[in-house]
Design an enzyme around this catalytic site. Structure first.
Site, PDB file in Angstrom:
ATOM      1  N   CYS A  46      -5.011 -40.584 -18.912  1.00 34.13           N
ATOM      2  CA  CYS A  46      -5.517 -39.223 -18.745  1.00 34.13           C
ATOM      3  C   CYS A  46      -4.548 -38.383 -17.919  1.00 34.13           C
ATOM      4  O   CYS A  46      -3.994 -38.854 -16.931  1.00 34.13           O
ATOM      5  CB  CYS A  46      -6.878 -39.284 -18.055  1.00 34.13           C
ATOM      6  SG  CYS A  46      -7.464 -37.705 -17.437  1.00 34.13           S
ATOM      7  N   CYS A  48      -5.156 -36.143 -15.783  1.00 36.71           N
ATOM      8  CA  CYS A  48      -5.543 -35.973 -14.379  1.00 36.71           C
ATOM      9  C   CYS A  48      -5.116 -37.179 -13.562  1.00 36.71           C
ATOM     10  O   CYS A  48      -4.904 -37.074 -12.353  1.00 36.71           O
ATOM     11  CB  CYS A  48      -7.039 -35.695 -14.234  1.00 36.71           C
ATOM     12  SG  CYS A  48      -8.141 -36.950 -14.861  1.00 36.71           S
TER      13      CYS A  48
END
Length: 138
Positions: A46, A48
């Protein structure tokens, strides 16, 4: 399952900085019964994770006087057995990756879920973790 050529550099960002990998359910169980504090990062592809979770985690380790006794990591979508076992230990929290958990003597004492990572800079993640280290680590 993600290909290893995608996952390896993201794993190495942590393992090159002192984190040991938990690759099986047995390794998770053996680690989490140890006395002391164990930090577990469920790593992820991901954005993030790359943008704030891993850098924030490394920033916290580098800048905290108190640190966990053990630094560990498993990779969601790759180290499936280990991540499944970790997530069992994180209940009632739903599966979340990336996420960062702090265990003390096998008990979950602090947890940062994906929704608490997304959109936050690494410094915010680091401050959150440093506060937890100050509270729970020797």
């Amino acid at each position: 399952m993600y290909p290893s050529e995608i996952v390896s550099p993201m794993k190495e960002e942590l393992t090159d900085n002192g984190f040991s990998e938990l690759l099986t359910g047995e390794e998770v169980d053996a680690q989490l019964i140890k006395e002391g504090t164990t930090l577990v990062m469920i790593n992820s592809v991901c954005g993030c994770s790359a943008g704030s979770a891993r850098p924030g985690l490394l920033m916290a380790i580098a800048n905290s006087e108190k640190k966990p006794d053990y630094l560990t990591t498993s990779f969601a979508g790759f180290d499936e057995e280990a991540v499944k076992k970790i997530r069992e230990r994180l209940l009632p929290y739903p599966p979340s990756s990336p996420s960062i958990a702090l265990f003390k003597n096998g008990e979950l004492v602090h947890f940062i879920e994906r929704h608490q990572i997304e959109g936050r800079p690494a410094q915010v993640i680091a401050r959150n973790l440093i506060s937890a280290f100050e509270q729970y680590c020797n």
